[in-house]
Design an enzyme around this catalytic site. Structure first.
Site, PDB file in Angstrom:
ATOM      1  N   GLU A 156       0.892  -1.263  -0.069  1.00 39.63           N
ATOM      2  CA  GLU A 156       0.100  -0.074  -0.009  1.00 39.63           C
ATOM      3  C   GLU A 156       0.827   1.036   0.072  1.00 39.63           C
ATOM      4  OE1 GLU A 156      -2.952   2.303   2.830  1.00 39.63           O
ATOM      5  OE2 GLU A 156      -3.037   0.046   3.092  1.00 39.63           O
ATOM      6  N   GLU A 168      -2.838  11.829   2.916  1.00 43.08           N
ATOM      7  CA  GLU A 168      -3.865  11.504   3.513  1.00 43.08           C
ATOM      8  C   GLU A 168      -4.024  12.747   4.843  1.00 43.08           C
ATOM      9  OE1 GLU A 168      -4.047   7.608   5.368  1.00 43.08           O
ATOM     10  OE2 GLU A 168      -1.836   7.978   5.673  1.00 43.08           O
TER      11      GLU A 168
END
Length: 452
Positions: free
Chosen positions: A146, A151
């Site tokens: 990932e 974010e």
């Protein structure tokens, strides 16, 4: 997006993830772009994760998130040439919030390159969690890898009064059988939600780097795949965009704790992918659709539009409690014939590269099977939406199967499978059954997809 960030890396692994700053990557060739200039979201490029994750055994999407993801225009739409993902406070299917999560799985994958997007984040504090990130195409998390390019809304940022000024970049992977994490944050001198920012990732066989408006805030060394156990970052990934509400990353697990202004909008102006490395790979699903006709999954019949090549692009995996037995094939020289002992579940799957089987929508999965067992079992297909199963219950719908020990053709319309994304088929055929009271023997042959 599992955010456990306190994994204790060993000394050797720490050496593999040390920061190494360098100038922004040199100009490359533009190979793909998304400008969101159509009337609606392009289904040839984007699909949706829908629900709470419970339908795939991952309630709260693995992070105790509070929203229900939908594909409604209320949550994801095109406005003025921009993608809008909107989180809303509303009761929907038992959840207190709604939002959207879009992904390019089965439609756009790539390995190595420069990916940039011009994004305006929502006002995140407290409780919104916008993300621009990637997952590996192959494997089960964290082995698939990932890459979190951007974010915002972390619990630490909220605690320090930096919720709307801090972004983070991170990678997650499997390090010798354990989940490993590496992350870095960037604190902006001004609130990020007030304007668009350009978020860029450069990825090559040596490093993954991340930038905001040309300021590098993350670098991760992947030059030693064996020593650092980072093979995940040398395979194709696909892109995701979403706005979560609450969850472990935010530290807010109750609807009452969400104080961020809602509706909250993340806007994406464009996304561009550049490549020039000789080892770069690019998969565009629309250009790789399998032609209509019959596609061979496990068959030797002639006249196919294509077929799996076992040992090259596909493999048969016996998951549990299956022992090969002798059996005469229905056709050709090969057959899947097995015995399962009583008291244990059994299962198998044919796993291959992601394939665009959209031309087969409205068609059927066909195969020949022989068995005498009255036991209930399931036939499944795995796509970007997860596993989808059809039950075979003795006395119920059996789609042509007769349990008399003779070969019978089974035809399952694709419409009989729940939540099937034929644009992105990963496991073309699966069989599974719960523990049963007596041994089971069965044989399967001549497995293929047929278009309408």
């Amino acid at each position: 997006m599992d955010r456990a960030r306190l994994f204790a890396l060993g000394t050797a692994c720490l050496g593999a993830v040390a920061l190494a700053l360098s100038p922004t990557a040199h100009a490359q060739n533009l190979v793909w772009e998304e400008n969101f200039d159509g009337p609606g979201i392009d289904g040839g490029t984007w699909t949706y994760d829908v629900g709470t994750g419970c339908q795939i055994g991952l309630c709260g999407w693995g992070n105790a998130e509070l929203q229900y993801y939908t594909s409604r225009p209320e949550n994801a739409r095109i406005e003025n040439g921009r993608l809008v993902i909107e989180a809303r406070r509303e009761t929907f299917e038992g959840s207190p919030f709604t939002s959207a999560r879009l992904k390019t799985e089965g439609r756009l994958h790539f390995k190595y390159g420069t990916l940039e997007a011009r994004i305006r984040t929502p006002e995140v504090g407290n409780g919104l969690w916008p993300a621009y990130w990637m997952l590996g195409v192959v494997g089960v998390w964290p082995e698939r890898g990932e890459i979190d390019i951007m974010e915002a809304g972390s619990a630490a940022a909220i605690a320090e009064g930096m919720a709307n000024r801090r972004i983070g970049g991170a990678v997650h992977w499997d390090y010798n059988g354990h989940k490993a994490d590496y992350s870095r944050d960037y604190d902006s001198p001004t609130d990020l939600h007030t304007d668009f920012r350009v978020y860029r990732m450069t990825w090559d066989p040596e490093f993954i780097r991340m930038y905001i408006d040309d300021v590098e805030y993350f670098a991760f060394d992947i030059s030693d795949p064996d020593g650092a156990s980072v093979h995940e970052f040398h395979q194709q990934h696909y892109l995701l965009l979403n706005v979560a509400v609450g969850g472990t990353y935010t530290g807010i697990l109750s609807p009452d704790g969400i104080t961020a202004p809602l509706p909250g909008r993340m806007e994406v102006d464009y996304i561009r992918l550049y490549q020039d490395h000789p080892e770069s790979e690019l998969y565009i699903g629309g250009d790789a659709a399998i032609p209509a006709g019959r596609f061979g999954v496990f068959t030797e019949q002639p006249g196919l539009a294509g077929s799996l090549d076992f040992g090259a692009d596909a493999n048969l995996y016996l998951w549990n409690n299956l022992t090969p037995i002798d059996a005469t094939p229905y056709e050709g020289g090969n057959v899947m014939a097995f015995r399962a002992n009583a008291g244990e579940w059994f299962g198998l799957g044919i796993i291959g590269d992601v394939r665009n089987m959209s031309a087969y929508a409205g068609g059927a999965l066909r195969f020949h099977m022989r068995t005498t067992t009255p036991a209930t079992f399931k036939i499944g297909i795995n796509t970007s939406f997860g596993d989808s199963w059809v039950d075979f219950v003795d006395g119920g719908p059996n789609y042509g199967l007769v349990r008399d020990g003779n070969w019978h053709e089974v035809t399952i319309p694709f419409d009989a499978f729940y939540d099937l994304d034929l644009h992105a088929v990963r496991q073309m055929f699966m069989v599974v059954a719960d523990p049963h009271g007596a041994p089971v023997e069965f044989a399967i042959d001549n497995v293929y997809y047929e278009s309408p």
